[in-house]
Design a protein around this motif. Structure first.
Motif, PDB file in Angstrom:
ATOM      1  N   VAL A 263      -0.223  14.601   3.878  1.00 34.25           N
ATOM      2  CA  VAL A 263       0.134  15.163   2.573  1.00 34.25           C
ATOM      3  C   VAL A 263       0.401  16.646   2.775  1.00 34.25           C
ATOM      4  CG1 VAL A 263      -0.640  15.615   0.225  1.00 34.25           C
ATOM      5  CG2 VAL A 263      -1.244  13.466   1.340  1.00 34.25           C
ATOM      6  N   LEU A 264       1.597  17.082   2.410  1.00 30.17           N
ATOM      7  CA  LEU A 264       2.027  18.465   2.568  1.00 30.17           C
ATOM      8  C   LEU A 264       2.566  18.941   1.230  1.00 30.17           C
ATOM      9  CD1 LEU A 264       2.458  20.755   4.667  1.00 30.17           C
ATOM     10  CD2 LEU A 264       4.731  19.806   5.038  1.00 30.17           C
ATOM     11  N   ASP A 265       1.973  19.986   0.670  1.00 31.91           N
ATOM     12  CA  ASP A 265       2.371  20.480  -0.663  1.00 31.91           C
ATOM     13  C   ASP A 265       2.334  19.375  -1.713  1.00 31.91           C
ATOM     14  OD1 ASP A 265       2.771  23.077   0.259  1.00 31.91           O
ATOM     15  OD2 ASP A 265       4.868  22.693   0.758  1.00 31.91           O
ATOM     16  N   ASP A 266       1.267  18.585  -1.679  1.00 35.75           N
ATOM     17  CA  ASP A 266       1.036  17.488  -2.630  1.00 35.75           C
ATOM     18  C   ASP A 266       2.064  16.363  -2.533  1.00 35.75           C
ATOM     19  OD1 ASP A 266      -1.281  18.638  -3.688  1.00 35.75           O
ATOM     20  OD2 ASP A 266      -0.122  19.837  -5.123  1.00 35.75           O
ATOM     21  N   GLN A 267       2.811  16.294  -1.421  1.00 33.03           N
ATOM     22  CA  GLN A 267       3.800  15.235  -1.228  1.00 33.03           C
ATOM     23  C   GLN A 267       3.503  14.505   0.083  1.00 33.03           C
ATOM     24  OE1 GLN A 267       6.323  14.448  -3.412  1.00 33.03           O
ATOM     25  NE2 GLN A 267       5.347  15.964  -4.725  1.00 33.03           N
ATOM     26  N   PRO A 268       3.575  13.185   0.087  1.00 24.11           N
ATOM     27  CA  PRO A 268       3.392  12.467   1.355  1.00 24.11           C
ATOM     28  C   PRO A 268       4.627  12.657   2.233  1.00 24.11           C
ATOM     29  CG  PRO A 268       3.902  10.932  -0.406  1.00 24.11           C
ATOM     30  CD  PRO A 268       3.769  12.291  -1.040  1.00 24.11           C
ATOM     31  N   VAL A 269       4.420  12.993   3.486  1.00 22.04           N
ATOM     32  CA  VAL A 269       5.508  13.155   4.446  1.00 22.04           C
ATOM     33  C   VAL A 269       5.090  12.551   5.784  1.00 22.04           C
ATOM     34  CG1 VAL A 269       6.471  15.247   3.387  1.00 22.04           C
ATOM     35  CG2 VAL A 269       4.749  15.451   5.174  1.00 22.04           C
ATOM     36  N   LEU A 270       6.068  12.348   6.636  1.00 23.68           N
ATOM     37  CA  LEU A 270       5.823  11.895   7.996  1.00 23.68           C
ATOM     38  C   LEU A 270       5.916  13.117   8.909  1.00 23.68           C
ATOM     39  CD1 LEU A 270       8.106   8.756   7.918  1.00 23.68           C
ATOM     40  CD2 LEU A 270       5.612   8.779   7.848  1.00 23.68           C
ATOM     41  N   ARG A 271       4.859  13.360   9.675  1.00 22.99           N
ATOM     42  CA  ARG A 271       4.867  14.475  10.622  1.00 22.99           C
ATOM     43  C   ARG A 271       5.170  13.899  11.998  1.00 22.99           C
ATOM     44  NH1 ARG A 271      -0.398  17.828  10.857  1.00 22.99           N
ATOM     45  NH2 ARG A 271      -1.217  15.812  11.523  1.00 22.99           N
ATOM     46  N   ILE A 272       6.186  14.452  12.646  1.00 21.22           N
ATOM     47  CA  ILE A 272       6.583  14.000  13.972  1.00 21.22           C
ATOM     48  C   ILE A 272       6.116  15.036  14.985  1.00 21.22           C
ATOM     49  CG2 ILE A 272       8.502  13.357  15.454  1.00 21.22           C
ATOM     50  CD1 ILE A 272      10.077  12.971  12.764  1.00 21.22           C
ATOM     51  N   SER A 273       5.360  14.562  15.973  1.00 24.12           N
ATOM     52  CA  SER A 273       4.867  15.429  17.034  1.00 24.12           C
ATOM     53  C   SER A 273       5.128  14.751  18.367  1.00 24.12           C
ATOM     54  CB  SER A 273       3.363  15.670  16.890  1.00 24.12           C
ATOM     55  OG  SER A 273       3.057  16.195  15.630  1.00 24.12           O
ATOM     56  N   GLN A 274       4.990  15.536  19.446  1.00 25.44           N
ATOM     57  CA  GLN A 274       5.086  14.969  20.780  1.00 25.44           C
ATOM     58  C   GLN A 274       3.853  15.373  21.565  1.00 25.44           C
ATOM     59  OE1 GLN A 274       8.599  15.941  22.995  1.00 25.44           O
ATOM     60  NE2 GLN A 274       8.328  14.182  24.329  1.00 25.44           N
ATOM     61  N   ASP A 275       3.205  14.383  22.158  1.00 21.64           N
ATOM     62  CA  ASP A 275       2.009  14.595  22.972  1.00 21.64           C
ATOM     63  C   ASP A 275       2.461  14.884  24.400  1.00 21.64           C
ATOM     64  OD1 ASP A 275      -0.309  14.415  24.503  1.00 21.64           O
ATOM     65  OD2 ASP A 275      -1.128  12.775  23.321  1.00 21.64           O
ATOM     66  N   VAL A 276       2.194  16.119  24.838  1.00 21.42           N
ATOM     67  CA  VAL A 276       2.539  16.525  26.194  1.00 21.42           C
ATOM     68  C   VAL A 276       1.260  17.025  26.857  1.00 21.42           C
ATOM     69  CG1 VAL A 276       3.932  18.063  27.624  1.00 21.42           C
ATOM     70  CG2 VAL A 276       4.867  17.177  25.471  1.00 21.42           C
TER      71      VAL A 276
END
Length: 63
Positions: A16-29
């Motif tokens: 939840v970002l700024d009261d909105q559900p979002v998908l956070r994309i990250s890369q594990d390195v």
């Protein structure tokens, strides 16, 4: 919240970002997560080069 993992260390999380559900994309390195971006919907994942068919749900509970 749910976490999915893909090839090359891709991690997709529902947050939840700024009261909105979002998908956070990250890369594990090497055990570190590097932010790649945010998506408002699943269809936007393709713009980041992510194929939904390659994502696998991570059964571990988030910390």
């Amino acid at each position: 919240m749910a976490i999915w993992r893909g090839p090359e260390g891709i991690v997709v999380e529902v947050i939840v970002l700024d009261d909105q559900p979002v998908l956070r994309i990250s890369q594990d390195v090497g055990g570190r997560l590097y932010l790649q971006g945010y998506c408002a919907s699943v269809t936007e994942l393709a713009q980041h080069g992510i194929d939904l068919a390659q994502l696998v749900e991570d059964g571990r509970a988030p910390a």
